[in-house]
Scaffold this active site. Sequence first.
Site, PDB file in Angstrom:
ATOM      1  N   ASP A  93       0.989  -1.008   0.313  1.00 55.96           N
ATOM      2  CA  ASP A  93       0.340   0.214  -0.259  1.00 55.96           C
ATOM      3  C   ASP A  93       0.576   1.062  -0.305  1.00 55.96           C
ATOM      4  O   ASP A  93       2.177   1.300  -0.032  1.00 55.96           O
ATOM      5  CB  ASP A  93      -0.825   0.238   1.394  1.00 55.96           C
ATOM      6  N   GLY A  95       1.134   4.041   1.984  1.00 55.79           N
ATOM      7  CA  GLY A  95       1.416   4.524   2.853  1.00 55.79           C
ATOM      8  C   GLY A  95       0.221   5.567   4.079  1.00 55.79           C
ATOM      9  O   GLY A  95       0.090   5.981   5.078  1.00 55.79           O
ATOM     10  N   GLN A 190     -11.761   7.434  -5.307  1.00 60.43           N
ATOM     11  CA  GLN A 190     -12.392   7.322  -3.989  1.00 60.43           C
ATOM     12  C   GLN A 190     -13.241   8.884  -4.474  1.00 60.43           C
ATOM     13  O   GLN A 190     -13.929   8.453  -5.074  1.00 60.43           O
ATOM     14  CB  GLN A 190     -10.718   9.028  -3.525  1.00 60.43           C
ATOM     15  N   GLY A 217     -12.022   4.159  -0.010  1.00 61.16           N
ATOM     16  CA  GLY A 217     -12.279   4.773   1.097  1.00 61.16           C
ATOM     17  C   GLY A 217     -13.223   4.079   1.418  1.00 61.16           C
ATOM     18  O   GLY A 217     -14.199   4.834   1.531  1.00 61.16           O
ATOM     19  N   ASP A 267      -8.069  -7.618   0.676  1.00 58.58           N
ATOM     20  CA  ASP A 267      -6.588  -7.212   1.641  1.00 58.58           C
ATOM     21  C   ASP A 267      -7.795  -6.932   3.322  1.00 58.58           C
ATOM     22  O   ASP A 267      -8.344  -6.482   3.650  1.00 58.58           O
ATOM     23  CB  ASP A 267      -5.578  -6.686   1.453  1.00 58.58           C
ATOM     24  N   CYS A 305     -13.019 -29.160   8.215  1.00 63.22           N
ATOM     25  CA  CYS A 305     -11.320 -28.592   7.064  1.00 63.22           C
ATOM     26  C   CYS A 305     -10.368 -29.648   7.421  1.00 63.22           C
ATOM     27  O   CYS A 305     -10.159 -29.796   8.975  1.00 63.22           O
ATOM     28  CB  CYS A 305     -11.382 -27.294   8.291  1.00 63.22           C
ATOM     29  N   CYS A 307      -7.376 -27.861   7.466  1.00 61.41           N
ATOM     30  CA  CYS A 307      -5.899 -26.702   8.228  1.00 61.41           C
ATOM     31  C   CYS A 307      -5.583 -27.622   9.443  1.00 61.41           C
ATOM     32  O   CYS A 307      -6.055 -28.325   9.859  1.00 61.41           O
ATOM     33  CB  CYS A 307      -6.209 -25.798   8.354  1.00 61.41           C
ATOM     34  N   CYS A 310      -6.904 -27.675  12.616  1.00 61.26           N
ATOM     35  CA  CYS A 310      -8.687 -29.287  12.511  1.00 61.26           C
ATOM     36  C   CYS A 310      -8.170 -30.285  12.864  1.00 61.26           C
ATOM     37  O   CYS A 310      -8.824 -31.538  13.376  1.00 61.26           O
ATOM     38  CB  CYS A 310      -9.670 -28.350  11.797  1.00 61.26           C
ATOM     39  N   HIS A 336      -5.558 -21.429  10.875  1.00 62.97           N
ATOM     40  CA  HIS A 336      -7.353 -22.080  10.568  1.00 62.97           C
ATOM     41  C   HIS A 336      -7.962 -20.910   9.561  1.00 62.97           C
ATOM     42  O   HIS A 336      -8.709 -20.745   8.814  1.00 62.97           O
ATOM     43  CB  HIS A 336      -7.558 -22.555  11.298  1.00 62.97           C
TER      44      HIS A 336
END
Length: 376
Positions: A93, A95, A190, A217, A267, A305, A307, A310, A336
């Site tokens: 990103d 900043g 924006q 935004g 993200d 699951c 992972c 789990c 997880h």
Amino acid sequence: MTDRFSFDLHATDGAARTGVIHTPRGDIRTPAFMPVGTAATVKAMLPDSVAATGADVLLGNTYHLMLRPTAERIDRLGGLHGFMNWNKPILTDSGGFQVMSLAELRKLTEDGVTFRSHVDGSRHHLSPERSMEIQRLLGSDIVMAFDECPALPADRTRIEDSMRLSMRWAARSRAAFGDRPGYALFGIQQGGLERDLRAESAKALIDIGFEGYAVGGLAVGEGQEAMFGCLDYATDMLPVDKPRYLMGVGKPDDIVGAVKRGIDMMDCVLPSRSGRTGQAFTRHGVVNIKNARHQDDPRPLDEGCSCPACTGYSRAYLHHVFRAKEMISGMLLTWHNLHYFQVIMQEMRTAIAAGTFAEWEAGFHAGRAQGDIDPL
């Protein structure tokens, strides 16, 4: 592998899209969720473990890395990929958002933002040119234009002034980024919740020209309904043949709603931060492992699951290590959560390609509405 940055759109289902972003460091399957590696690490995870969850790309934070250990130091040590041992793509990103939310005594001018570090109080200046320089030193594959993002709610004049400043900064970011084959610069739309300002912003960005476009935004306090209402039109204002990135989102149902409205990338710190505070996201909603109901429960967090948390550990164990403040608690719950988020992304990619997104979405919401399994 490719020596350039490109985007192939493979299928659509309604507004939902699936495709692939090609970069010299590897492909990013879309829709994509990017785990956040704020300070050159996804907290409580090894890079190989993050990759094992299915993540194709990570997000790094320009603001945090410029303050500590500094972009210049990372550059001297070979760049962010080698520094943090992650050989897949990295998006950084600009900043701007962290300066507005974390820094102290900040002063905003046409040139940029002067602020004091929240780490040690030292003075810094971030401008479009400096942000591009820092992100070049870090060596990130996808670079974000420097922008200003006011928190919502804000009055229209404030949003309008901020958006137009961000568009002037976008043009300066493009000029400072220069010609860098294999690397991409994304512009950031924006305009708050104002449709005409979003349209003005999108046109300004398209006129400048970017390799991808972000919707900025949002997820800054306006609530899910308002965010979805904005995405219903804001996403369509961006080019069809370029990746569309919704910044800072979000919860599983936020992600699904964004993909439904044409978003390709997201993200959020949520899966990792929640994991460290004892919250696990599952197909049946959120589980708070700290609750006493789990202390004698031999069952896994989610029987469906695959992972490590789990497949290898009981709710009783996860409850115990969280209560005992053992590091493995944050490690297992973060793994997880990141795994679950990537499962959602893969299932959406499959459903969009098959033209069954609406059915998949109905099943997703029905599963979460069931709630957690009954206590023993």
